[in-house]
Design an enzyme around this catalytic site. Structure first.
Site, PDB file in Angstrom:
ATOM      1  N   LYS A 107       0.844  -1.441   0.037  1.00 29.58           N
ATOM      2  CA  LYS A 107      -0.294  -0.080  -0.035  1.00 29.58           C
ATOM      3  C   LYS A 107       0.875   1.043  -0.612  1.00 29.58           C
ATOM      4  O   LYS A 107       0.414   2.251  -0.981  1.00 29.58           O
ATOM      5  CB  LYS A 107      -0.789  -0.017   1.207  1.00 29.58           C
ATOM      6  CG  LYS A 107      -0.177  -0.424   2.131  1.00 29.58           C
ATOM      7  CD  LYS A 107      -0.498  -1.858   3.094  1.00 29.58           C
ATOM      8  CE  LYS A 107       0.238  -2.303   3.878  1.00 29.58           C
ATOM      9  NZ  LYS A 107       0.119  -3.256   4.586  1.00 29.58           N
ATOM     10  N   VAL A 134      -5.475  -3.065   0.144  1.00 25.34           N
ATOM     11  CA  VAL A 134      -6.372  -2.337   0.424  1.00 25.34           C
ATOM     12  C   VAL A 134      -6.609  -4.208   1.503  1.00 25.34           C
ATOM     13  O   VAL A 134      -7.684  -4.424   0.559  1.00 25.34           O
ATOM     14  CB  VAL A 134      -6.892  -1.242   0.356  1.00 25.34           C
ATOM     15  CG1 VAL A 134      -8.386  -1.438   1.275  1.00 25.34           C
ATOM     16  CG2 VAL A 134      -6.108  -0.444  -0.426  1.00 25.34           C
ATOM     17  N   LYS A 207      -4.149   2.944   2.686  1.00 23.96           N
ATOM     18  CA  LYS A 207      -4.984   2.682   1.688  1.00 23.96           C
ATOM     19  C   LYS A 207      -5.740   3.244   2.092  1.00 23.96           C
ATOM     20  O   LYS A 207      -6.662   2.787   0.326  1.00 23.96           O
ATOM     21  CB  LYS A 207      -5.339   1.061   3.104  1.00 23.96           C
ATOM     22  CG  LYS A 207      -3.983   0.138   2.976  1.00 23.96           C
ATOM     23  CD  LYS A 207      -5.273  -0.981   3.942  1.00 23.96           C
ATOM     24  CE  LYS A 207      -4.122  -1.544   4.775  1.00 23.96           C
ATOM     25  NZ  LYS A 207      -4.203  -1.955   5.913  1.00 23.96           N
TER      26      LYS A 207
HETATM   27  N1  HSE Z   1      -0.840  -4.373   9.442  1.00 22.96           N
HETATM   28  C1  HSE Z   1      -2.071  -4.138   8.296  1.00 22.96           C
HETATM   29  C2  HSE Z   1      -2.932  -4.203   9.290  1.00 22.96           C
HETATM   30  C3  HSE Z   1      -1.575  -5.941   7.266  1.00 22.96           C
HETATM   31  O1  HSE Z   1      -3.125  -3.869  10.110  1.00 22.96           O
HETATM   32  O2  HSE Z   1      -3.733  -3.910   8.738  1.00 22.96           O
HETATM   33  C4  HSE Z   1      -2.611  -5.700   5.996  1.00 22.96           C
HETATM   34  O3  HSE Z   1      -1.946  -4.513   5.431  1.00 22.96           O
END
Ligand code: HSE
Length: 439
Positions: A107, A134, A207
């Site tokens: 992202k 996303v 995102k």
């Molecule tokens: N670190 C991200 C989350 C992983 O917790 O959503 C997925 O993009």
């Protein structure tokens, strides 16, 4: 020439990279039946060959340097799962130079460098797909770019960071503290390598940058997103919100109005009657409100190995299907004709209107509320309800909780500055926006 044997190179063998190899193996027959294509992982790159992994890489050419891999291998699709943005950007640009099609889950890469990547991919006639960037397993990119392409989108609101949603859910359910729950999220492989990206809202803002561009046809512009994380959310706020009939969620919101576009990522009180208030744990969900389809909701695993691999492999399959019929990509990078992507006004956060939850720590003595409400009155801020949480003795500090009617954020900012200067007010005032998500 038609191509039914699709050769893949993968850079990055962490949680998602291992998941992609496992999924392509586990579901090989199903994928062949669906596509008529055989997808072969020909080469991979990762820092350490001998690291214990959940996938089998025995018959795959291994490189420690992704650029070496690109220079030595002839592949159809390059899958970038390195993460981060600088190295990943250079590697992806090189892969496009070599005319490899690109699939990425990154992202930050798309939000920060997507415009340049798209320009080069147009010159080289390559596809760049990023479904997994996303909401993990939730196929939201394709839905907006393709399934909702007949619509004008009015707003989108989502829980698009699994780690923060996991933390907020677990704190409320178990009463555990923030750091313990964060450690659990790291162990489960949900958190970014730098978890401040999750907690501070940066991951969700990357995102949202992508979602806003594909919803409204605006250029990718991470800097225009207003970002707050969940660092200041306390268990008492989660409980107070419940008492008021709300759940606190970390939301990403993009809304188009006649005044411009709102792009914001921050915690919100969401009415318990809304589906988003009931999205728990590492699950993600996105509501898209569009003129013809009305509100539609997309829900599923926001992170995790096979779950995210599901989206990566769907992009690999899309490209494979096109290659197998010798067809060119048809959906543009942002779902709008490239020459139609244009800037629109992005509203400053001080210009939005919202209702607010406020927690103010004050000395418990007569006249305190009058002092506070006088300042609100001056700024035309009207109070909807007040909760005094503890009936302590006089002259000790107690939290009071106020809910405002809908007001302009600038007025609130000015009022809170004055209120924080009152001698009876202790600590920074906690301010959380309330999102009804009804129009
Ligand atoms: N670190 C991200 C989350 C992983 O917790 O959503 C997925 O993009």
């Amino acid at each position: 020439m038609k191509n039914n044997k699709i050769k893949i190179g993968i850079a990055g063998l962490g949680t998602v990279g291992s998941g992609v190899i496992n999924l392509l193996n586990n579901n090989k027959d199903e994928i062949l039946k669906r596509t008529g294509c055989e997808f072969l992982v020909q080469c991979v790159s990762a820092r350490n060959k001998d690291k214990a992994r959940s996938c089998d890489i025995n018959n795959i050419n291994f490189y420690t340097d992704p650029v070496d891999m690109l220079e030595n291998e002839k592949i159809d699709i390059f899958v970038e799962l390195i993460g981060g943005n600088d190295i990943a950007k250079n590697v992806v640009m090189r892969a496009i130079e070599k005319k490899f099609h690109i699939v990425t889950a990154n992202k930050a890469l798309i939000a920060l460098h997507g415009t340049k990547i798209n320009q080069l991919s147009l010159e080289k006639n390559c596809s760049v797909l990023y479904e997994a960037s996303v909401a993990g397993a939730v196929p939201i990119i394709k839905v907006i770019k393709e399934s909702l392409s007949a619509n004008k989108i009015q707003w989108i609101a989502g829980i698009i960071n699994g780690t923060t949603n996991y933390i907020l859910t677990e704190m409320l359910l178990s009463g555990k503290n923030f750091n313990d729950v964060l450690d659990e999220a790291k162990e489960l492989g949900y958190a970014e390598s730098d978890p401040t990206f999750d907690i501070g809202g940066i991951d969700a803002a990357h995102k949202l940058t992508i979602l806003a561009s594909i919803c409204f046809g605006i250029p990718l512009n991470y800097d225009s997103v207003y970002v707050e994380g969940i660092e200041d959310i306390d268990l008492q706020d989660l409980n107070n919100a419940m008492e008021l009939g709300y759940t606190i969620k970390h939301l990403a919101i993009a809304r188009k109005s006649k005044y411009g576009i709102e792009l914001r990522v921050h915690p919100c009180l969401v009415p318990n009657s809304r589906l988003l208030a009931n999205v728990n744990g590492v699950k993600n969900a996105v509501v898209v409100n569009s003129d013809a389809a009305g509100p539609t909701l997309y829900y599923g695993a926001g992170a995790g190995s096979l779950a995210t691999a599901s989206s990566v492999v769907s992009d690999i399959i899309d490209i494979g299907r096109n290659l197998s019929i010798n067809s060119k990509k048809s959906t543009p990078f942002l779902g709008y004709m490239n020459n139609m992507v244009a800037e629109q006004e992005i509203l400053k956060i001080s210009n939005i209107e919202s209702r607010y939850y406020l927690r103010i720590k004050v000395t418990n003595k007569p006249g305190v509320l009058a002092d506070i409400t006088k300042i609100f009155g001056k700024k035309t801020i009207s109070i909807e309800s007040i909760l005094q949480k503890e009936e302590n003795e006089k002259d000790v500090n107690v939290p009071i909780v106020l809910v405002t009617h809908k007001i302009k954020e600038q007025n609130l900012i000015e009022a809170l500055l004055e209120i924080e200067n009152l001698e009876v007010v202790k600590d920074k005032i906690i301010r959380i926006r309330i999102e009804e998500l009804d129009s």
